[in-house]
Design a protein around this motif. Sequence first.
Motif, PDB file in Angstrom:
ATOM      1  N   MET A 141      32.273  40.677  44.665  1.00  0.00           N
ATOM      2  CA  MET A 141      33.163  40.533  43.518  1.00  0.00           C
ATOM      3  C   MET A 141      33.052  39.132  42.926  1.00  0.00           C
ATOM      4  O   MET A 141      32.660  38.974  41.796  1.00  0.00           O
ATOM      5  N   LEU A 142      33.422  38.125  43.693  1.00  0.00           N
ATOM      6  CA  LEU A 142      33.368  36.755  43.194  1.00  0.00           C
ATOM      7  C   LEU A 142      32.189  36.024  43.809  1.00  0.00           C
ATOM      8  O   LEU A 142      31.769  36.333  44.906  1.00  0.00           O
ATOM      9  N   LYS A 143      31.729  35.021  43.096  1.00  0.00           N
ATOM     10  CA  LYS A 143      30.608  34.221  43.578  1.00  0.00           C
ATOM     11  C   LYS A 143      31.111  32.987  44.322  1.00  0.00           C
ATOM     12  O   LYS A 143      30.624  31.891  44.122  1.00  0.00           O
ATOM     13  N   VAL A 144      32.122  33.187  45.168  1.00  0.00           N
ATOM     14  CA  VAL A 144      32.654  32.114  46.009  1.00  0.00           C
ATOM     15  C   VAL A 144      32.811  32.673  47.417  1.00  0.00           C
ATOM     16  O   VAL A 144      32.862  33.882  47.620  1.00  0.00           O
ATOM     17  N   HIS A 146      44.606  40.711  42.085  1.00  0.00           N
ATOM     18  CA  HIS A 146      45.201  42.052  42.163  1.00  0.00           C
ATOM     19  C   HIS A 146      44.983  42.841  40.867  1.00  0.00           C
ATOM     20  O   HIS A 146      44.765  44.059  40.922  1.00  0.00           O
ATOM     21  N   GLU A 147      45.026  42.170  39.740  1.00  0.00           N
ATOM     22  CA  GLU A 147      44.737  42.846  38.472  1.00  0.00           C
ATOM     23  C   GLU A 147      43.283  43.335  38.467  1.00  0.00           C
ATOM     24  O   GLU A 147      42.996  44.449  38.029  1.00  0.00           O
ATOM     25  N   HIS A 148      42.375  42.494  38.952  1.00  0.00           N
ATOM     26  CA  HIS A 148      40.957  42.858  38.997  1.00  0.00           C
ATOM     27  C   HIS A 148      40.753  44.110  39.856  1.00  0.00           C
ATOM     28  O   HIS A 148      40.031  45.033  39.464  1.00  0.00           O
ATOM     29  N   ILE A 149      41.401  44.168  40.989  1.00  0.00           N
ATOM     30  CA  ILE A 149      41.299  45.339  41.873  1.00  0.00           C
ATOM     31  C   ILE A 149      41.874  46.574  41.186  1.00  0.00           C
ATOM     32  O   ILE A 149      41.282  47.659  41.225  1.00  0.00           O
ATOM     33  N   SER A 150      43.014  46.414  40.545  1.00  0.00           N
ATOM     34  CA  SER A 150      43.642  47.535  39.839  1.00  0.00           C
ATOM     35  C   SER A 150      42.743  48.059  38.717  1.00  0.00           C
ATOM     36  O   SER A 150      42.598  49.280  38.542  1.00  0.00           O
ATOM     37  N   LYS A 159      36.508  46.903  31.257  1.00  0.00           N
ATOM     38  CA  LYS A 159      35.411  46.032  31.678  1.00  0.00           C
ATOM     39  C   LYS A 159      35.600  44.612  31.140  1.00  0.00           C
ATOM     40  O   LYS A 159      35.361  43.630  31.855  1.00  0.00           O
ATOM     41  N   LYS A 160      36.039  44.490  29.899  1.00  0.00           N
ATOM     42  CA  LYS A 160      36.273  43.160  29.319  1.00  0.00           C
ATOM     43  C   LYS A 160      37.394  42.440  30.057  1.00  0.00           C
ATOM     44  O   LYS A 160      37.279  41.245  30.360  1.00  0.00           O
ATOM     45  N   ARG A 161      38.495  43.145  30.344  1.00  0.00           N
ATOM     46  CA  ARG A 161      39.612  42.528  31.066  1.00  0.00           C
ATOM     47  C   ARG A 161      39.202  42.123  32.475  1.00  0.00           C
ATOM     48  O   ARG A 161      39.579  41.050  32.960  1.00  0.00           O
ATOM     49  N   LYS A 196      37.179  38.952  32.263  1.00  0.00           N
ATOM     50  CA  LYS A 196      38.037  37.795  32.012  1.00  0.00           C
ATOM     51  C   LYS A 196      38.740  37.353  33.290  1.00  0.00           C
ATOM     52  O   LYS A 196      38.841  36.156  33.578  1.00  0.00           O
ATOM     53  N   CYS A 197      39.230  38.315  34.059  1.00  0.00           N
ATOM     54  CA  CYS A 197      39.883  37.990  35.339  1.00  0.00           C
ATOM     55  C   CYS A 197      38.900  37.302  36.270  1.00  0.00           C
ATOM     56  O   CYS A 197      39.215  36.275  36.875  1.00  0.00           O
ATOM     57  N   LYS A 198      37.723  37.877  36.393  1.00  0.00           N
ATOM     58  CA  LYS A 198      36.714  37.326  37.294  1.00  0.00           C
ATOM     59  C   LYS A 198      36.334  35.910  36.874  1.00  0.00           C
ATOM     60  O   LYS A 198      36.255  35.004  37.708  1.00  0.00           O
ATOM     61  N   ASP A 199      36.096  35.718  35.585  1.00  0.00           N
ATOM     62  CA  ASP A 199      35.716  34.396  35.088  1.00  0.00           C
ATOM     63  C   ASP A 199      36.798  33.359  35.383  1.00  0.00           C
ATOM     64  O   ASP A 199      36.501  32.245  35.813  1.00  0.00           O
TER      65      ASP A 199
END
Length: 72
Positions: free
Chosen positions: A1-4, A24-28, A54-56, A59-62
Amino acid sequence: MLKVNEELVQKLLKENEEFKELYHEHISLEQDLEALYSLKYFPPEVEVRIKEIKKRKLKCKDRMEQIAAELD
């Protein structure tokens, strides 16, 4: 998911409320996408909804990666 790394993610989940909400928003949103992808047919309104999700998600991931980079 994240690059960390996972340790940093766990630390941020405990200590950073914004990161926690975004996570949590990203998972949802991912779950919403999976539900839409399970449909056999995508009417135009579903395709639009998929693009919005996908856009949202992006944005969350970024933002989560930005928060992680500030602390790393």
